[in-house]
Motif scaffolding. Structure first.
Motif, PDB file in Angstrom:
ATOM      1  N   GLY A   1      13.307  13.186  31.772  1.00  0.00           N
ATOM      2  CA  GLY A   1      12.522  13.762  30.688  1.00  0.00           C
ATOM      3  C   GLY A   1      11.286  14.492  31.187  1.00  0.00           C
ATOM      4  N   VAL A   2      11.428  15.136  32.352  1.00  0.00           N
ATOM      5  CA  VAL A   2      10.279  15.833  32.930  1.00  0.00           C
ATOM      6  C   VAL A   2      10.396  17.335  32.662  1.00  0.00           C
ATOM      7  N   ASN A   3       9.321  17.910  32.177  1.00  0.00           N
ATOM      8  CA  ASN A   3       9.272  19.341  31.945  1.00  0.00           C
ATOM      9  C   ASN A   3       8.890  20.053  33.238  1.00  0.00           C
ATOM     10  N   ILE A   4       9.414  21.264  33.398  1.00  0.00           N
ATOM     11  CA  ILE A   4       9.185  21.995  34.637  1.00  0.00           C
ATOM     12  C   ILE A   4       7.684  22.206  34.927  1.00  0.00           C
ATOM     13  N   ASN A   5       6.890  22.318  33.850  1.00  0.00           N
ATOM     14  CA  ASN A   5       5.441  22.541  34.032  1.00  0.00           C
ATOM     15  C   ASN A   5       4.717  21.331  34.601  1.00  0.00           C
ATOM     16  N   GLU A   6       5.360  20.175  34.480  1.00  0.00           N
ATOM     17  CA  GLU A   6       4.708  18.956  34.953  1.00  0.00           C
ATOM     18  C   GLU A   6       4.850  18.779  36.456  1.00  0.00           C
ATOM     19  N   ILE A   7       5.673  19.633  37.096  1.00  0.00           N
ATOM     20  CA  ILE A   7       5.879  19.481  38.540  1.00  0.00           C
ATOM     21  C   ILE A   7       4.615  19.911  39.280  1.00  0.00           C
ATOM     22  N   GLU A   8       4.021  18.988  39.980  1.00  0.00           N
ATOM     23  CA  GLU A   8       2.799  19.294  40.721  1.00  0.00           C
ATOM     24  C   GLU A   8       3.104  19.884  42.075  1.00  0.00           C
ATOM     25  N   GLU A   9       4.208  19.410  42.660  1.00  0.00           N
ATOM     26  CA  GLU A   9       4.570  19.973  43.943  1.00  0.00           C
ATOM     27  C   GLU A   9       6.087  19.944  44.121  1.00  0.00           C
ATOM     28  N   LEU A  10       6.602  21.062  44.645  1.00  0.00           N
ATOM     29  CA  LEU A  10       8.024  21.139  44.972  1.00  0.00           C
ATOM     30  C   LEU A  10       8.098  21.295  46.484  1.00  0.00           C
ATOM     31  N   VAL A  11       8.669  20.286  47.141  1.00  0.00           N
ATOM     32  CA  VAL A  11       8.752  20.312  48.599  1.00  0.00           C
ATOM     33  C   VAL A  11      10.163  20.739  48.996  1.00  0.00           C
ATOM     34  N   ILE A  12      10.254  21.798  49.801  1.00  0.00           N
ATOM     35  CA  ILE A  12      11.565  22.279  50.243  1.00  0.00           C
ATOM     36  C   ILE A  12      11.745  21.918  51.711  1.00  0.00           C
ATOM     37  N   ALA A  13      12.739  21.081  51.994  1.00  0.00           N
ATOM     38  CA  ALA A  13      13.007  20.693  53.380  1.00  0.00           C
ATOM     39  C   ALA A  13      14.409  21.170  53.746  1.00  0.00           C
ATOM     40  N   GLY A  14      14.682  21.151  55.032  1.00  0.00           N
ATOM     41  CA  GLY A  14      16.050  21.410  55.475  1.00  0.00           C
ATOM     42  C   GLY A  14      16.317  22.827  55.907  1.00  0.00           C
ATOM     43  N   ALA A  15      17.471  23.312  55.505  1.00  0.00           N
ATOM     44  CA  ALA A  15      18.061  24.531  56.055  1.00  0.00           C
ATOM     45  C   ALA A  15      17.119  25.737  56.203  1.00  0.00           C
ATOM     46  N   PHE A  16      16.237  25.950  55.235  1.00  0.00           N
ATOM     47  CA  PHE A  16      15.446  27.170  55.287  1.00  0.00           C
ATOM     48  C   PHE A  16      14.130  26.964  56.032  1.00  0.00           C
ATOM     49  N   GLY A  17      13.818  27.891  56.869  1.00  0.00           N
ATOM     50  CA  GLY A  17      12.578  27.799  57.622  1.00  0.00           C
ATOM     51  C   GLY A  17      11.457  28.514  56.913  1.00  0.00           C
TER      52      GLY A  17
END
Lengths: 627, 222
Positions: free
Chosen positions: A535-551
């Motif tokens: 039940g989380v809205n996209i605006n509530e995301i404080e941080e999106l951490v991208i790990a892995g394949a992409f540098g």
């Protein structure tokens, strides 16, 4: 091998000129692999992918003609003498075949990210080294091991050591140590408890650890100085299990076909790790026998195969690992045939559940994800052949895994490739003229497109409006860069032959786009379904951490444009590279992290996407580029 | 967007054609309602929807559309057909209507689109279909066959590891003396060889072909 009648099946593989003799009925793909060439059969030798095609140069009369199914895959190439190696069963005689280089797994095509090495940890080494001088043994033969032993123990006690136990490996070494003259040895103890090794000379500064990241497609090793916590060297290679199936499902079905196959897969990984061990040690000028601690991370399937556990329960819905081990598994190096110190210990980090494994725990650990406590939501996406996503809010801590496939790693894409020198990693396309500006890694002539280049290409094609949201090229657009290809639909030329290193145009086709869409849909669906469940809205995301394949080259705006990432503001996105590998190293450097890892594994709840009735319709929706 | 007013059957069918292509379930439902309130027969609409499903399968098999478009289209057609079903009295003359077919995706697998298409096509012929859904245990197939007195069993499988379930199913059928049940299998993981080796009656490369084979079996035997 010669059979009773003195007749044999011989295979010569060109252009390498290697030869092998095998028993009749061996399949040709297996025979080629036995020569030591890393030959691919991504479909798991089912005769469906067509990747193992070889040109039969001589000895056609000794093999049966192709079946109608094989002809269907070869699609006309059979007339030119091509066959699918996995479909050909050898009979007595001599067959000469030529294989294409692209069917071989190239072991050094991967590059590691340099941003890896920024560890600021206080080392807590488990291994204590005590250099000491052994006096010459005086007296007659009556004194022996026992006296020597007590001298050693005394020596230990001097250092304030409680240890009085010698493990078998250490005892074996004592025998070799009778000095003629006074000389220096080093006692190696683990946590002040037992002497696990005795080494000649003063090796006090040689305390090494090895972090192993077992990916579905890639294996990476990190050699660590456990006294300082610094990274000495690293190396990576293609996971050789790929020859038994590119995705986990194909690999799993290969395992389930026979118990022996699990041994093959396990051996394949051990061989790869062992050759990487000698590579990292050579690079750093260190010795393999000074590696005392190893940590292993990977998805549950990789871990089960590493440990030789039958991964049957992972192969069927609801896809659960044998043991949702929320505890670290400890194995002695002795039980596992790795070329390290024979008393070395291997820590296998705990898993969460389903296909969410130790690699995800390690990624959470190294990104500090578990520490997030404020009232917003945190999202971690570890993108790879299997992508794991974690969502943490004050109320939930959920993880899921998505079978995203290896399209963004360049697989199944005609000109797709790893992020190596010459790979296109940035693309801009002119809105009006459709002229392409690109950048390659190292500034060399292009030889293919890597993951970030593929994302840019898709985003640009969409932005300039020559592809539909479905991923197909719009009809009626005229440009010399657009042309139709009977096999792969319409294709767009990114660079012309004369600009490239590979003597052909670098293109992206509808077939390639379809592969990318499936990968992006799998990743995004996992993401959105977790948000929905929590039940989380996209605006509530404080941080999106991208790990892995992409540098570092990942263009987050483009990744959002094609719908790979949810639409969060750019300044809330953090790209961290190989977080799982870094987590593995953290556990090595400071043991207290392994308890934290166990905590993370316990607290994180696995959310099984395959059980969600809406999965297929959501997945279908997110396959469109504009969603 | 075309407003929802009835301007004749041709316009309506054209709108249905478009909504089916775009996989818009809600709109498709509204259009069918509109047809019904303006005097069109359920079976006419159903027939047209099935025709759309066939056409969409065909474009998918020719790689003209991608899986997601195929899924959304078939899923919406299926949902709307189910809405129509209660007032459908299919009037196919043959004995097909007396036959029951049990369908399902084998245990360990959750992919069921091919099976759904097959159900749509069989139901159009008036055949009673018991659709067990996905991830169906061999025992559940046996129970359904016995409970409904089915004459045909259709089992699909996309993931190759799940093929083990197909072999178990065959064993269970032998133990339950149901070996005589005509069984057809299909799905990406399967092949004619596999069907022959395990001892199933038939194999179909596509749902459309599967429907033809079942209909011809029931037609001949019926």
């Amino acid at each position: 091998m010669i059979d009773r009648n003195g007749l044999s099946c011989k295979v010569t593989v060109l252009p390498y000129g290697v030869e092998i003799v095998v028993p009749p009925q061996t399949n040709l793909a297996e025979a080629i692999r036995k020569t030591g060439l890393p030959f691919m059969a991504p479909c798991g030798e089912k005769g469906t992918c067509g990747k193992c095609k070889v040109l039969v140069l001589s000895g056609k009369d000794t093999i049966l003609p192709p079946s109608s199914e094989e002809i269907a895959v070869l699609n006309g190439l059979e007339l030119k003498g091509y066959r699918l190696a996995c479909r050909v069963h050898l009979r007595i005689g001599h067959v000469k075949v030529a294989i294409q280089q692209e069917t071989l797994l190239n072991s050094d095509q991967y590059q590691l990210q340099n941003s890896f090495l920024d560890l600021t940890l206080k080392p807590e080494p488990q291994i204590i080294k005590i250099p000491c001088t052994l006096p010459v043994v005086s007296g007659d033969q009556g004194e022996g091991y026992r006296d020597r032993l007590s001298q050693l123990l005394q020596c230990l006690n001097h250092k304030g050591n409680r240890g009085s136990k010698f493990n078998l490996q250490a005892l074996k070494q004592i025998g070799k140590l009778f000095p003629v003259d006074e000389h220096v040895i080093t006692l190696v103890s683990r946590s002040h408890n037992a002497i696990i090794a005795i080494e000649e000379g003063d090796t006090g500064q040689e305390v090494l650890g090895l972090g192993i990241d077992l990916g579905t497609t890639k294996i990476a090793l990190y050699l660590i100085d456990l006294l300082t916590g610094s990274l000495l060297s690293s190396a990576s290679t293609v996971n050789p299990q790929i020859q038994y199936g590119e995705d986990l499902m194909t690999r799993l079905s290969y395992c389930l076909a026979s118990q022996e196959n699990i041994v093959y897969l396990q051996k394949a990984v051990f061989n790869a790790i062992n050759s990487l061990i000698s590579r990292v040690c050579d690079k750093a000028g260190r010795k393999q026998e000074h590696i005392y601690d190893l940590s292993v991370v990977g998805n549950p399937c990789m871990i089960e195969l590493f440990l030789g556990i039958t991964p049957q329960s992972l192969a069927f819905a609801p896809f659960l690992p044998v043991d949702c081990h929320s505890r670290t598994i400890e194995v002695s190096g002795f039980e596992i045939s790795l070329f390290v110190n024979s008393s070395a210990e291997v820590y296998v980090l705990p898993a969460i559940g389903g296909f969410v494994g130790a690699d995800n725990v390690a990624a959470q650990l190294s990104t500090g994800f578990h520490r997030q406590v404020s009232k917003g939501a945190w999202l971690l996406m570890d993108i790879g052949t299997n992508t794991e996503i974690v969502l943490k809010t004050p109320h939930v801590w959920l993880a899921c895994s998505c079978a995203s496939g290896s399209a963004f790693e360049g697989m199944h894409i005609k000109h797709g490739q790893k992020a190596v020198i010459g790979a296109i990693n940035k693309v801009l396309i002119n809105d009006v003229t459709y002229e392409v500006v690109y950048q390659t890694i190292g500034g060399e002539k292009p030889c293919g497109i890597c993951g970030t280049g593929l994302i840019d290409t898709l985003a640009e094609l969409l932005r300039i409006g020559i592809i539909e949201p479905t991923g197909r090229f719009k009809k009626g657009i005229i440009s010399k860069r657009l042309r139709s290809n009977p096999e792969s639909g319409t294709e767009f030329v990114l660079c012309w032959q004369e600009e490239t290193e590979i003597e052909q145009d670098v293109v992206i086709s509808e077939k390639d786009i379809y592969e990318l869409l499936q990968a992006k849909a799998a990743i995004r669906t996992g993401c959105e379904m977790l948000l929905k469940v929590a039940g989380v809205n996209i605006n509530e995301i404080e941080e999106l951490v991208i790990a892995g394949a992409f540098g570092e080259y990942l263009d987050a705006i483009n990744a959002i444009r094609i719908g790979l990432l949810p639409k969060v503001p750019i300044d809330r996105i953090r790209i961290v590279g190989n977080a799982a590998g870094r987590g593995a190293v953290m556990v090595l450097v400071a043991q207290s992290y392994s308890r934290l890892a166990e905590e993370i594994a316990l607290q994180t709840t696995h959310y099984n996407l395959s059980r969600d009735d809406n999965f297929m319709s959501e997945y279908s929706r997110y396959m469109f580029l504009n969603t | 967007m075309v407003p929802l007013t009835f301007t004749g059957k041709d316009d309506l069918f054209k709108a249905i054609f478009e909504a089916a292509n775009e996989g818009r379930r809600a709109r498709l439902g509204e259009l069918v309602e509109l047809g019904l309130t303006n005097g069109l027969e359920s079976f006419e609409l159903a027939d047209f929807l099935v025709l759309q499903a066939l056409r969409i399968c065909d474009t998918f098999n020719r790689s003209e559309i991608y899986f997601n478009e195929f899924y959304l289209s078939i899923d919406s057609i299926d949902k709307v057909l189910q809405m129509l079903r209660p007032d459908l009295a299919f009037t196919t003359s043959s004995q097909l209507t007396k036959s029951t077919v049990v369908l399902g995706t084998i245990q360990g697998d959750v992919h069921e689109m091919g099976k759904t298409v097959l159900r749509i096509l069989l139901e159009k012929e008036g055949i009673q279909v018991v659709d067990l859904g996905a991830n169906v245990k061999p025992e559940a197939f046996i129970k359904a066959i016995q409970k409904h007195g089915a004459r045909v069993l259709g089992v699909s499988c996309l993931l190759s590891p799940a093929m083990i379930g197909m072999i178990q199913l065959k064993k269970r059928m032998q133990e339950a003396n149901l070996e005589y049940i005509w069984t057809i299998i299909g799905g990406k993981a399967t092949s004619r060889n596999f069907a022959v080796n395990v001892g199933f009656s038939e194999w179909a490369s596509t749902a459309v072909q599967g429907a033809k084979l079942i209909i011809s079996y029931l037609g001949v035997k019926g």
